[in-house]
Every structure is written in structure tokens, then in C-alpha cells.
Write a protein that holds these residues in place. Structure first.
Motif: not given
Length: 89
Positions: A38-46, A63-73
Motif C-alpha cells: 500500500n505504502v512504501e514506508n511500511s514496517p512490513l516492508l522493512e 535476486v531482482t526485486m520489483e516493487w509496486r505501490w498502490s499508495e493507499g488505493r
């Protein structure tokens, strides 16, 4: 001074071994991990990043990481998931 047989043998050995060297130097494809959030600065992400590091996975190295954020939507999640699935393999 090198005699003719030694020179030809060395040359032939080098030519026969060169195709194997070319194949050995091709880069391998890294496994890809997609992360939807949902958001980039999430405790789950860390926690996810730390867990991956503990398992020995480093983005860009093995490994290649691909990040996608819905920005709360959350309505954007299906489109973002499809984007990750359609990435070039």
C-alpha cells in the motif's frame, strides 16, 4: 624457440577451448521477486527486506526485486499485480 608442432597444438587447443569460454561468460538471469504494498514506508516492508537479507538474498546481486505501490488505493492492486506478472522473464 617453439617448434612447429607445439605452436599448432597450442593454437588448436585455444581455438577448441574458446567456444566454452564464451558460453561460460554469459550472464545468468536472476530470480525475480515481486512485492505489492500500500505504502512504501511500511514496517512490513522493512521486515520483508530484513528477512530476505537473513536468507542471503541481496537485490541486484542474487535476486531482482520489483516493487509496486498502490499508495493507499487498494483498487489499484489488480493492475499492479498484472504489471508484475507481465514483466519480461
Amino acid at each position: 624457440m617453439i617448434d612447429r608442432r607445439t605452436f599448432i597444438g597450442t593454437l588448436a587447443g585455444g581455438l577448441l577451448g574458446s567456444p566454452f569460454t564464451i558460453f561460460a561468460q554469459q550472464p545468468t538471469r536472476l530470480p525475480r521477486v515481486g512485492y505489492l504494498g500500500n505504502v512504501e514506508n511500511s514496517p512490513l516492508l522493512e521486515g520483508f527486506r530484513q528477512g530476505m537479507r537473513e536468507l542471503g538474498y541481496v537485490d541486484g546481486r542474487n535476486v531482482t526485486m520489483e516493487w509496486r505501490w498502490s499508495e493507499g488505493r487498494t483498487d489499484r492492486m489488480p493492475a499492479l499485480a498484472l504489471e508484475l506478472v507481465e514483466l519480461k522473464r
